[in-house]
Design an enzyme around this catalytic site. Structure first.
Site, PDB file in Angstrom:
ATOM      1  N   ASP A   1     -29.628 -24.894  10.052  1.00 42.28           N
ATOM      2  CA  ASP A   1     -30.224 -23.766  10.755  1.00 42.28           C
ATOM      3  C   ASP A   1     -29.279 -22.587  10.624  1.00 42.28           C
ATOM      4  O   ASP A   1     -28.070 -22.764  10.709  1.00 42.28           O
ATOM      5  CB  ASP A   1     -30.389 -24.104  12.234  1.00 42.28           C
TER       6      ASP A   1
ATOM      7  N   PHE B   1     -30.298  -1.183  29.927  1.00 42.50           N
ATOM      8  CA  PHE B   1     -31.436  -1.381  29.029  1.00 42.50           C
ATOM      9  C   PHE B   1     -32.645  -1.797  29.854  1.00 42.50           C
ATOM     10  O   PHE B   1     -32.551  -2.631  30.736  1.00 42.50           O
ATOM     11  CB  PHE B   1     -31.080  -2.499  28.036  1.00 42.50           C
TER      12      PHE B   1
END
Lengths: 552, 708
Positions: free
Chosen positions: B323, B391
């Site tokens: 992965d 954010f």
């Protein structure tokens, strides 16, 4: 060593001829055995024996065909000998004694050609040509066929079909053995070997005494005798007889014929698995061992005479003046390195060390280059064992030619290398343990032991040559050696076929840089070392009591 | 694993290990269990036979041989017992953590559960739990069985199985729902659905595995055993058939006599000695210890292999599926460059980017701060007058507003291109036409562009430049992939990224291939395709959707943090949940096979010297010429035979540490590995016994009464 110079020339010409012959011959065998189309002659034969040539067999089916075909061969040859006095071409000989007939039938069908009789005074024309000569072809063809199956096992993937026995035997006989033996016979006739169907002629010999001169289809028998690594001579003294092997250069032709097909088989192998380098590696092992052994035999022979010549005061005792000590030694090495067993000198007369090498040549299973077919499959089994032991050392499940070598493959390969020593050693021990057998041994002490050891090694490995000196024509030896030949031929064959079956069903693993490489000099050296250490060491104790004790 | 990293040595044997193993070794001498090891079984039979002979006709020679034959069998049993002993110690440690657990089983179903307080529970012993039962586990309690969290979230101490003291979070749903029986909930509570009944849980399997109780012989071990058995039979025949031959040879010279060969043939004691020396006792004695130690090396690296077959398969792996995130790369994007627009100094951009990231606690934000500090030496400004702008999903940007002492507010922002373009426009500024170009280039390289802009007071907002965030390949990965390539292993990176990003990372990391935008189905299909071509595939995974691929792979390494479905499907579990460990596992698998091969070669090569010791010893009396084979000049026939037998026994003990540690493994091509091992173990195996037997003979010849 001035005496060695002509032999060096002999060997150099021999090697040159082999180098020239083996590659095209290998390609030829590959071509005829892998051809898709059946020729008209072949189709006719298949119809005659009732086989469907395009139906391929499993390993078990193939094995059944090998056994059935060989069983019929034994029965036919046995019958022919027992009934020869009722059939034409008997040369006035009587029916062959049953024990001898059994021994001979088994001997020729197993490609051994051990002869416990004198050919020229026992077998008539019909037995020689329709019986013995036919088996010389067929037993050789069976050996090549089994080798082809093992190679197919490596080459094929995920299938249980391994070819058709009848097709393989037909093609090998028709297009490999027949043409080559015709050429061989013509060359030998040109060299002076006889080829006729006359009865025995009595003439006055050089001393004035009457001498029996036998004729017969000698040259044709000679060619296939050597070509098919059979070894059964027309005459008792085999290739030492001037009618079989008249001159120095026919001697060279004979050695060439002996070595030609066995040394071509690695090429067939390389072509069939699609990687000629693999074939070259196997060839290198065979050639290396053969060269080592031949050098040893020649040097030992040139260095000193053996027990018998010393007793007689002549180093040429047991050799023919036509060939000399050196060339005879080369012939002896060639015939024991293959499963031929034809002789042009008496191995009994060899020095203890030289005779011991001859025994060792056979004891390692005749793999360098070995019998036609049997040499290749024997060597491939040793390669499988080498790959297994050494392959583990690179940290992967060992694989050979892309096939994983797992428990089943190792089981079959182990049984293969176990079988022949087991037959040999058990039969030998039983024989020596029966005091009645001691009378058959000519010499006492270690040399007598060598004679017996030689006989059992020769029979179990289907060589067929003999140390003269053993009175092998006793009911016990005829029977037991017959059993050795039979088991020594067919048990390994069945194991090889089963191994081929287990390999063919497996898929192929692609090679990576982590794969153990089987084309390098390192691998060649390792297979050679395994052959010597693993197999030869088994026989060291019995060799120690005979040739080694005598030599040191 | 850098190229020089080898599989670590697992400690020097200390004498206590030997002593502790003795009772267990003694039990292993039982012939009913020993027959499974044909080589040692034959040695034991031989030892029993010589014991009878020594009792019937005692002599110093007979007893010395008998004792050393028993020691040979004993050493083999001891080697195996020591190997098992290390596992047993670990198992005992695991067992101590297991106490009699009481489970609080819910008497309602999940829907009827309203909260931990006053929940309808009954107390049952953990052993009474069945699959599907729901149990409530609260802070301080031990989780009674393996299961999945169905309700709640908790921090769990899994140090009992991982040795890692930091607690982990377990919560319902997703890939972090699996809990293991025997671990302890530290805070909060969870409701767990039992998936493995008592005795079948992960911990139970783990104990059984490390103890070696469930050890099954691996395919290569079985094949090797067959070969060793065949060699034993061949040598048995070779030795048995000596007897009639010896009687025949002896009959020719009856006058001569010595202690090893008389009219009845070679004495039984000598025959047994010869046999034991020739059969491959070295590898026969150490074979199972090698296998156990191999599994043990995995356990020491916190990897549990569910079968030895998987460990061997690891050595054979052709293709590694890795992965991207967490294995090839750190998994978090990091700042790698500041690209200022024309007219902007690099330092100015760096200061702005740092300011904009001061309040950003995400790894990306932290990496910008670090990069500004390291590359430009920028220090964070004073915190007075700074208001963080976090954010939000709506603004899709973060930054700070700084109010200067004279009251002018400066806004600094960073964010994705679209959001920042809008912000700049709103601040009355124009976006430089080169910005889209820069943004496009970074995207093409597989990175993430962040625009940094400022707006001071009433001045028009302006873009200063672009921060290049990228997926950083872990240090040393390129070297590792090179090593793997040299070993013949192909690496394939699997990622959910788009093909462009994936290609960029793949090129940087040096993997051989990649699949982008990969779904779990793609993984499964890739594994099948590789297997169809005869390749063995290894992969790691942690999610439930990885389970089919883990099951299909030849080596499926599941992360311990993963779901129980993933752990069930894989054939190994990494307790540290470190996907890169797959590379070490491959090395361990290879080392296991190499150790077996090396010791087999050594064992066979030893035979040459033993022949030179024993054959002249037996037969030189009847065939004096054979004394020439006594190249070691051993002092007497008896001493020669004793020396060979003693060497044969001692070499087993001498090689126990090697068997347990494994032969040295360095990632290299097959050819160079083979050459090295052949030199060390093949040539070494030929030479060592000549020296060893000679040395022992020098000592043995001092024993009085050895020669009869």
């Amino acid at each position: 060593m001035a005496a060695g110079l002509p032999t060096l020339g002999f060997v150099a010409i021999l090697i040159a001829a082999l180098v020239l012959a083996c590659r095209p011959l290998g390609d030829h065998i590959h071509r005829v055995t892998t051809r898709e189309r059946h020729l008209a002659v072949e189709r006719g034969l298949y119809r005659l024996i009732g086989v469907r040539p395009d139906t391929e067999q499993t390993w078990a089916g193939y094995a059944r065909s090998v056994l059935a075909f060989s069983a019929v061969g034994v029965v036919a040859l046995f019958g022919l000998q027992r009934l020869q006095h009722l059939l034409p071409g008997d040369k006035g000989f009587d029916a062959v004694d049953p024990a001898v007939a059994w021994n001979t039938a088994v001997s020729f069908v197993t490609n051994t050609n051990w002869q416990s009789y004198s050919g020229e005074s026992t077998m008539g024309h019909l037995v020689q040509t329709a019986g013995l000569a036919v088996q010389n072809f067929l037993s050789a063809a069976v050996g090549i066929a089994v080798a082809l199956v093992l190679v197919r096992g490596f080459a094929r993937r995920t299938t249980d079909r391994l070819g058709n026995f009848w097709v393989d035997v037909t093609r090998v006989t028709l297009w490999v053995l027949l043409p080559l033996s015709v050429i061989g016979a013509i060359v030998l006739i040109a060299g002076g070997a006889v080829q006729n169907l006359t009865d025995t002629v009595t003439a006055a010999g050089v001393t004035g005494d009457p001498q029996q001169i036998t004729g017969g289809a000698v040259a044709s028998q000679e060619a296939i005798k050597n070509l098919g690594t059979n070894g059964g001579g027309y005459h008792n003294v085999n290739s030492a007889h001037p009618f079989e092997n008249p001159t120095n250069w026919t001697n060279l032709v004979q050695v060439l014929l002996i070595l030609m097909i066995p040394f071509s088989m690695p090429r067939v192998f390389g072509r069939m698995v699609g990687n000629p380098a693999q074939g070259r590696a196997i060839l290198a092992v065979m050639a290396g061992l053969a060269l080592l052994s031949t050098t040893a035999v020649v040097l030992l022979e040139l260095a000193g005479p053996g027990t018998v010549p010393t007793a007689l005061g002549s180093s040429m005792e047991g050799r023919d003046v036509r060939f000399g000590v050196g060339d005879s030694a080369v012939f002896a090495a060639a015939t024991t390195l293959t499963s031929t067993g034809s002789v042009n000198s008496f191995h009994d007369s060899y020095s203890a060390g030289g005779g011991g090498m001859l025994i060792l040549n056979m004891a390692v299973g005749e793999v360098a280059p070995g019998g036609v077919g049997s040499g290749l499959y024997g060597m491939l089994v040793l390669a499988v064992i080498t790959v297994f032991v050494a392959g583990l050392m690179v940290g992967r499940t060992p694989e050979y030619l892309g096939k994983k070598i797992g428990a089943r493959q190792i089981k079959l390969a182990s049984l293969y290398f176990l079988t022949t020593p087991a037959i040999l050693l058990l039969a030998l021990a039983t024989t020596i343990a029966v005091p009645g057998n001691h009378a058959a041994i000519q010499e006492s002490g270690p040399h007598g032991w060598s004679e017996l050891l030689y006989a059992f090694t020769s029979a179990s490995n289907n060589n067929g040559s003999a140390f003269a000196g053993l009175g092998a024509d006793t009911p016990w030896l005829n029977t037991v050696l017959g059993i050795c030949m039979l088991l020594g031929r067919f048990l390994p064959m069945i194991l090889v076929l089963a191994l081929a079956g287990s390999l063919a069903t497996a898929r192929s693993v692609p090679a990576t840089s982590g794969t153990f490489p089987t084309t390098t000099p390192l691998f060649v050296g390792m297979v050679g070392a395994v052959t010597i250490v693993l197999v030869a060491l088994t026989f060291l104790p019995v060799l120690a009591l005979g040739p080694l004790a005598e030599a040191l | 694993m850098s190229p020089s990293t080898t599989v670590a040595a697992s400690g020097v044997l200390d004498p206590r290990q030997w002593r502790d193993a003795a009772p267990s070794a003694f039990r292993k001498l039982n012939p009913l269990s020993l027959w499974r090891n044909p080589v040692m079984f034959i040695v034991e039979l031989g030892a029993a036979f010589t014991t009878v002979l020594a009792v019937a006709d005692p002599s110093v020679f007979a007893w010395v041989i008998t004792v050393w034959l028993w020691l040979t069998v004993g050493f083999a049993a001891l080697a195996e017992a020591i190997a098992e002993g290390r596992g047993k110690a670990q198992a005992a440690g695991l067992r101590r953590t297991r106490t009699e657990t009481t489970a609080h089983r819910l008497t309602t179903d999940a829907a009827g559960f309203t909260g931990p307080d006053g929940a309808p529970v009954e107390e049952v012993p953990a052993t009474a739990l069945r699959n599907g039962d729901l149990v409530l586990v609260e802070a301080g309690q031990v989780i009674p069985a393996d299961g999945d969290v169905v309700i709640g979230i908790a921090s769990v101490d899994e140090s009992a199985i991982t040795g890692e003291s930091a607690p982990v979070i377990r919560e319902s749903g997703g890939d972090r729902s699996a809990v293991t029986g025997g671990t302890r909930v530290l805070s909060d509570w969870v409701v767990v659905e039992v998936t493995a009944e008592s005795g079948k849980g992960f911990m139970d399997r783990m104990i059984a595995l490390v103890e070696g109780a469930s050890r099954q012989r691996t395919p290569n071990e079985i094949a090797l055993n067959i070969l060793l058995a065949a060699m034993t039979i061949v040598f048995l025949l070779a030795v048995v058939t000596i007897q009639p031959a010896a009687i025949y040879a002896k009959a020719a010279s009856p006058a001569l006599d010595n202690g090893v060969l008389d009219a009845g043939g070679v004495t039984g004691i000598v025959l047994v000695s010869l046999l034991v020396c020739l059969i491959p006792t070295t590898i026969g004695a150490l074979l199972s210890a090698i296998g156990i130690a191999g599994m043990d090396r995995l356990v020491q690296r916190n990897v549990l292999a569910m079968s030895g077959r998987a460990v061997e398969a690891a050595g054979d792996v052709d293709t590694l599926l890795l992965d991207k995130t967490g294995t090839v790369t750190h998994g978090n994007r990091r700042a790698s460059a500041f690209l200022p627009l024309p007219g902007v100094a690099g330092r100015e951009l760096a200061e702005a980017a740092l300011s904009a990231s001061l309040a950003d606690e995400t790894p990306e934000g932290r990496s910008i701060v670090d990069f500004a500090r390291e590359a430009y030496g920028v220090v964070p400004p004073e915190s007075s007058g700074v208001t963080p702008v976090p954010f939000t999903a709506q603004s899709r940007m973060s930054g700070v507003d700084v109010v200067s002492p004279d009251g002018v507010t400066t806004g600094v922002r960073k964010g994705a291109a679209a959001a920042m373009t809008a912000w700049t426009a709103a601040g009355g500024g124009d976006v430089d036409p080169r910005v889209p170009e820069l943004v496009g280039r970074i995207s093409d390289e597989g990175g993430t562009p962040l625009l940094v802009a400022v707006c001071t007071g009433d001045e028009p907002a302006r873009v200063l430049g672009v921060v290049h965030l990228k997926d950083v390949v872990k240090d040393g990965m390129t070297e590792r992939f090179d090593t793997l390539r040299a070993m013949g292993i192909r690496t394939v990176m699997v990622t959910g990224d788009n093909p462009r990003t994936a290609a960029a990372i793949a090129a940087e990391a040096g993997v051989d291939d990649f699949i982008a935008e990969a779904t779990p189905e793609d993984k499964l299909e890739l594994i099948r395709a590789e297997q169809r071509r005869g390749r063995l595939v290894a992969m790691t995974g942690d999610g439930t959707n990885d389970a089919p691929a883990l099951a299909q792979a030849d080596v499926g390494l599941a992360m311990n943090t993963g779901t129980s479905a993933a752990k069930e499907a894989g054939n190994m579990v990494d307790l540290d949940s470190d996907p890169t460990k797959l590379i070490e596992i491959v090395a361990i698998g290879k080392q296991l096979l190499m150790t077996r091969g090396a010791l087999t070669t050594f064992s066979i090569a030893n035979d040459i010297a033993k022949y030179f010791a024993i054959i002249p010893a037996i037969f030189a009396v009847v065939h004096p010429g054979l004394d020439a084979l006594n190249i070691m000049r051993l002092s007497s026939p008896e001493s020669a035979i004793i020396s060979a037998v003693v060497f044969n026994a001692l070499i087993i003990i001498a090689l126990v540490p090697l068997a347990l540690r494994g032969v040295r493994y360095r990632p290299a091509t097959a050819v160079s590995m083979l050459r090295r091992n052949l030199f060390v173990y093949g040539l070494g195996g030929v030479v060592a016994p000549f020296l060893g037997i000679k040395a022992i003979d020098l000592l043995v010849s001092l024993i009085p009464g050895i020669t009869s």
